[in-house]
Design an enzyme around this catalytic site. Structure first.
Site, PDB file in Angstrom:
ATOM      1  N   ASP A  11      -3.408 -10.678  15.067  1.00 17.17           N
ATOM      2  CA  ASP A  11      -4.809 -10.760  15.445  1.00 17.17           C
ATOM      3  C   ASP A  11      -5.025  -9.692  16.511  1.00 17.17           C
ATOM      4  O   ASP A  11      -4.064  -9.215  17.134  1.00 17.17           O
ATOM      5  CB  ASP A  11      -5.110 -12.157  15.989  1.00 17.17           C
ATOM      6  N   ASP A  13      -8.057  -9.489  19.200  1.00 15.56           N
ATOM      7  CA  ASP A  13      -8.559 -10.013  20.475  1.00 15.56           C
ATOM      8  C   ASP A  13      -7.739 -11.223  20.927  1.00 15.56           C
ATOM      9  O   ASP A  13      -7.573 -12.191  20.181  1.00 15.56           O
ATOM     10  CB  ASP A  13     -10.026 -10.394  20.323  1.00 15.56           C
ATOM     11  N   SER A 105     -11.360 -10.813  13.226  1.00 17.00           N
ATOM     12  CA  SER A 105     -12.664 -11.333  12.826  1.00 17.00           C
ATOM     13  C   SER A 105     -13.795 -10.386  13.208  1.00 17.00           C
ATOM     14  O   SER A 105     -14.951 -10.628  12.851  1.00 17.00           O
ATOM     15  CB  SER A 105     -12.906 -12.701  13.477  1.00 17.00           C
ATOM     16  N   LYS A 136     -11.562 -16.265   8.924  1.00 14.54           N
ATOM     17  CA  LYS A 136     -10.677 -17.308   9.428  1.00 14.54           C
ATOM     18  C   LYS A 136     -11.502 -18.565   9.707  1.00 14.54           C
ATOM     19  O   LYS A 136     -12.640 -18.462  10.168  1.00 14.54           O
ATOM     20  CB  LYS A 136     -10.009 -16.829  10.726  1.00 14.54           C
ATOM     21  N   ASP A 161      -4.081 -16.196  18.680  1.00 19.47           N
ATOM     22  CA  ASP A 161      -4.414 -16.951  19.889  1.00 19.47           C
ATOM     23  C   ASP A 161      -5.457 -18.023  19.640  1.00 19.47           C
ATOM     24  O   ASP A 161      -5.738 -18.823  20.537  1.00 19.47           O
ATOM     25  CB  ASP A 161      -4.927 -16.006  20.991  1.00 19.47           C
TER      26      ASP A 161
END
Length: 215
Positions: A11, A13, A105, A136, A161
Site C-alpha cells: 500500500d 499511504d 486507493s 479495497k 495499514d
C-alpha cells in the site's frame, strides 16, 4: 520471522509515505464546503478510494462527479506535504525491480505526486483507483499487481495499514503484514512499526530486525 514470498505488494499511504497532513487538509476543506463534520470525514477515508467515500457522503448522484473532481484536486495540491516513512527508501531501493508493486486507493496522479514528494522511486507496477472496478476491501488491486509481476498472489506479501487494505490482501490470498499503529486495527497476523529492518532476499522476507508490534 521469515516469510517465503516471490513478490512484495505495498500500500502507499501509511506504509511507504506519510500523507496524513495532506489528507486531513484536503478532506477537511472538502467537508467544510459541504457542511459536513471534518473529523468524521477524515476518519473514514483511509484505505478507501475517494470515489467510494464521495458516494457515501454525497447523496445526490448527479453531484458526485463534481465533488470527486474537487477532492482529487485538493489532494493533489496537498501532496507536497508528503514525506517518506522510515525504512521505505532503503527497502525499495534494495529490491529487484520485478519483485515489488504499489497498490493504492488513490488515483494515479495523486499516487505519483506523493511518491515524488517523498523522494521514493516509482514502482515497476503501480495499481491505482483508476485501474480497478472495485476498490479495497475487494482484492482486485492486489490480484492485478501480482498478475503484472507474474507471480502467484498466494506467494506474495501485502503490506498494509488499513483494515480495508488488509482484508483486500487476505482476499487475494496473500500473507498480510500490518504496518504502523493503524495496522494494529487490522486482522493482519503480524504488525511492524514501520519498514525499518525488513529485508527481502532469495525469495524470503526477513522481519528479524524489524520492530514487531504484534506476532
Amino acid at each position: 520471522m521469515r516469510i517465503p514470498c516471490e513478490g512484495l505488494l505495498f500500500d502507499n499511504d501509511g506504509v511507504l509515505v506519510d500523507s496524513d497532513l495532506g489528507v486531513d487538509r484536503a478532506w477537511s476543506a472538502w467537508a467544510h464546503a459541504r457542511g459536513l463534520p471534518a473529523g468524521q470525514v477524515t476518519a473514514m477515508v483511509h484505505g478507501r478510494r475517494s470515489a467510494d467515500t464521495v458516494a457515501l457522503l454525497v447523496p445526490e448522484p448527479g453531484e458526485r462527479p463534481g465533488a470527486l473532481a474537487e477532492i482529487d484536486r485538493l489532494e493533489i495540491e496537498a501532496a507536497a506535504t508528503t514525506t517518506a516513512l522510515p525504512g521505505a527508501l532503503g527497502l525499495l531501493t534494495g529490491l529487484p525491480r520485478d519483485r515489488w508493486a504499489v497498490v493504492t486507493s488513490g488515483v494515479t496522479a495523486l499516487a505519483r505526486a506523493r511518491l515524488a514528494a517523498a523522494g521514493l522511486p516509482l514502482p515497476p507496477v503501480l495499481v491505482t483507483a483508476d485501474d480497478v472496478e472495485h476498490g479495497k476491501p475487494a482484492p482486485d488491486g492486489y490480484l492485478a499487481a501480482a498478475r503484472s509481476l507474474g507471480v502467484d498472489p498466494a506467494r506474495t506479501v501485502v503490506l498494509e495499514d488499513s483494515a480495508a487494505g488488509a482484508r483486500a490482501g487476505a482476499a487475494a490470498g496473500a500473507y498480510v503484514v500490518g504496518v504502523g499503529e493503524r495496522g494494529l486495527d487490522t486482522d493482519a497476523p503480524v504488525v511492524v512499526r514501520d519498514l525499518r529492518g525488513l529485508l527481502w532476499h532469495d525469495g524470503v522476507l526477513d522481519l528479524g530486525a524489524a520492530d514487531v508490534l504484534r506476532s
